[in-house]
Design an enzyme around this catalytic site. Structure first.
Site, PDB file in Angstrom:
ATOM      1  N   CYS A 132       0.839  -1.197   0.000  1.00  8.08           N
ATOM      2  CA  CYS A 132       0.000   0.000   0.000  1.00  8.08           C
ATOM      3  C   CYS A 132       0.876   1.250   0.000  1.00  8.08           C
ATOM      4  O   CYS A 132       1.492   1.581   1.020  1.00  8.08           O
ATOM      5  CB  CYS A 132      -0.900  -0.026   1.245  1.00  8.08           C
ATOM      6  SG  CYS A 132      -1.762   1.513   1.508  1.00  8.08           S
ATOM      7  N   CYS A 135      -0.132   4.077   2.449  1.00  6.92           N
ATOM      8  CA  CYS A 135       0.174   3.825   3.863  1.00  6.92           C
ATOM      9  C   CYS A 135       1.683   3.934   4.121  1.00  6.92           C
ATOM     10  O   CYS A 135       2.116   4.578   5.066  1.00  6.92           O
ATOM     11  CB  CYS A 135      -0.249   2.427   4.289  1.00  6.92           C
ATOM     12  SG  CYS A 135      -1.741   1.836   3.538  1.00  6.92           S
ATOM     13  N   ASP A 136       2.481   3.267   3.273  1.00  2.71           N
ATOM     14  CA  ASP A 136       3.903   3.121   3.580  1.00  2.71           C
ATOM     15  C   ASP A 136       4.813   4.037   2.755  1.00  2.71           C
ATOM     16  O   ASP A 136       6.001   4.155   3.056  1.00  2.71           O
ATOM     17  CB  ASP A 136       4.328   1.658   3.357  1.00  2.71           C
ATOM     18  CG  ASP A 136       3.581   0.729   4.299  1.00  2.71           C
ATOM     19  OD1 ASP A 136       3.216   1.192   5.391  1.00  2.71           O
ATOM     20  OD2 ASP A 136       3.358  -0.441   3.951  1.00  2.71           O
TER      21      ASP A 136
END
Ligand code: NDP
Length: 317
Positions: A132, A135-136
């Site tokens: 993701c 997210c990261d």
């Protein structure tokens, strides 16, 4: 003691939340059980194709859905569903936090990322391997990353990461992309994006963290190594059917089989969104299917109570 509801919706993405809005507006005692709010849509950095919004963050859009569902009285439990059974006329949902019973059920728990199945993928998960970008991605500021895949999800991740990372390699097994042409044009204009087409990842290597990936050109069979700090795997999603595999009929991809009213093969159990065998995984489509599933569930509950009202819009069928 299990808590009782008219309707339980499993999943907190566009399908589940839209179902929650529609069911709560019909005054059904409704509970959404979900690990988190937004599902895959919540991870989209920008959504530019949801009607009414020229551009909006995926999570922001999903929060709006949730707020609207809450406004009409929909309940939420942030738990993982482990197993769902039908006992007599009631659906029993066992979760990480308890047990809930309902007269009707909507399966709307979407899909989980597909694995690449290469060496190092599991070992370096969270140590450079990610599924993701939203997210990261921020962890890879000014670093070198690769995105694997050529669909819309990969293209959006490439665009997002190109603004954060020093360099983004795109490793895709075909010579052309399957995602939208508008997105393909955008990534081609990014100076720090390098396309590695007709190529597959053969393995991920590192020490404590990822240090490189092996790549093989599928046409020339030439092998090479790309030194980098992170690998984003964006090659589609699969249904995790474990909690429902004994409950409903699934297709060969583990998708929940539904008819045009979102009905599964089990009376009172409906499906909506990416978890189903409906084509085109899009937020607007999932939301529409969620609304339809809720109306079908309402109709089913009305029938159970023998109170069907011919004035309802779906009653004219
Ligand atoms: P897709 O199925 O669209 O694309 C998957 C990509 O991964 C393809 O390029 C595919 O290649 C590749 N792939 C699949 N398996 C492997 C493998 N084992 N090794 C290497 N490559 C592989 O998935 P997405 O997650 O991109 O999108 C899912 C759905 O969500 C789509 O319908 C998409 O349109 C939608 N979506 C929409 C967005 C939007 O509207 N803004 C944003 C994100 C997703 P190949 O073509 O060779 O099979």
């Amino acid at each position: 003691m299990a808590e009782n509801y008219d309707l339980i919706i499993i999943g907190g993405g566009p399908a589940g939340l839209a179902a929650g809005i529609y069911a709560s507006r019909r005054k059904l005692k409704t509970l959404i059980v979900a690990k988190n709010i937004g599902g895959q849509a919540g991870y989209a950095s920008q959504v530019e194709n949801y009607p009414g919004y020229e551009s909006i963050g995926g999570f922001e859009l999903m929060q709006k859905f949730q707020k609207q569902a809450e406004k009409f009285g929909c309940g939420f439990k942030y738990e993982e569903v482990l197993e769902v059974k039908k006992e007599k006329d009631l659906f029993v949902s066992k979760t990480s936090g308890g047990e809930y019973k309902s007269l009707a059920l909507i399966l709307a728990f979407g899909m989980t990322p597909r694995n690449l199945d290469v060496s190092g993928e599991k070992e370096f998960l969270g140590k450079g391997v990610a599924y993701c970008a939203t997210c990261d991605g921020p962890l890879f500021k000014n670093k070198i990353v690769a995105v694997v895949g050529g669909g819309n999800a990969a293209l959006e991740s490439i665009l997002y990461l190109s603004k954060i990372a020093k360099k983004v390699y795109v490793v895709h097994r075909r010579g052309e992309f399957t995602g939208e042409a508008v997105l393909v044009d955008k990534i081609k204009n990014e100076k720090n994006v390098e396309l590695v087409l007709d190529s597959v990842v053969t393995g991920i290597k590192g020490n404590k963290f990822v240090k490189s990936i092996g790549v093989e050109n599928t046409k020339s069979k030439e092998k090479s190594e790309i030194l980098l700090d992170g690998v984003f795997i964006e090659i589609g999603h699969v249904v995790n059917a474990e909690p429902i595999k004994k409950l409903v009929k699934l297709d060969e991809n583990n998708a929940v089989i539904i008819d045009s009213d979102c009905q599964t093969n089990v009376p009172g159990c409906f499906g909506a969104g990416d978890v189903t065998n409906i084509k085109f995984k899009q937020i607007v489509i999932s939301a529409g299917e969620g609304a339809k599933a809720a109306l079908s569930a309402y109709k089913y509950l009305q029938r159970l109570q023998n109170k069907e009202n011919p004035l309802f819009d779906w009653g004219k069928k």
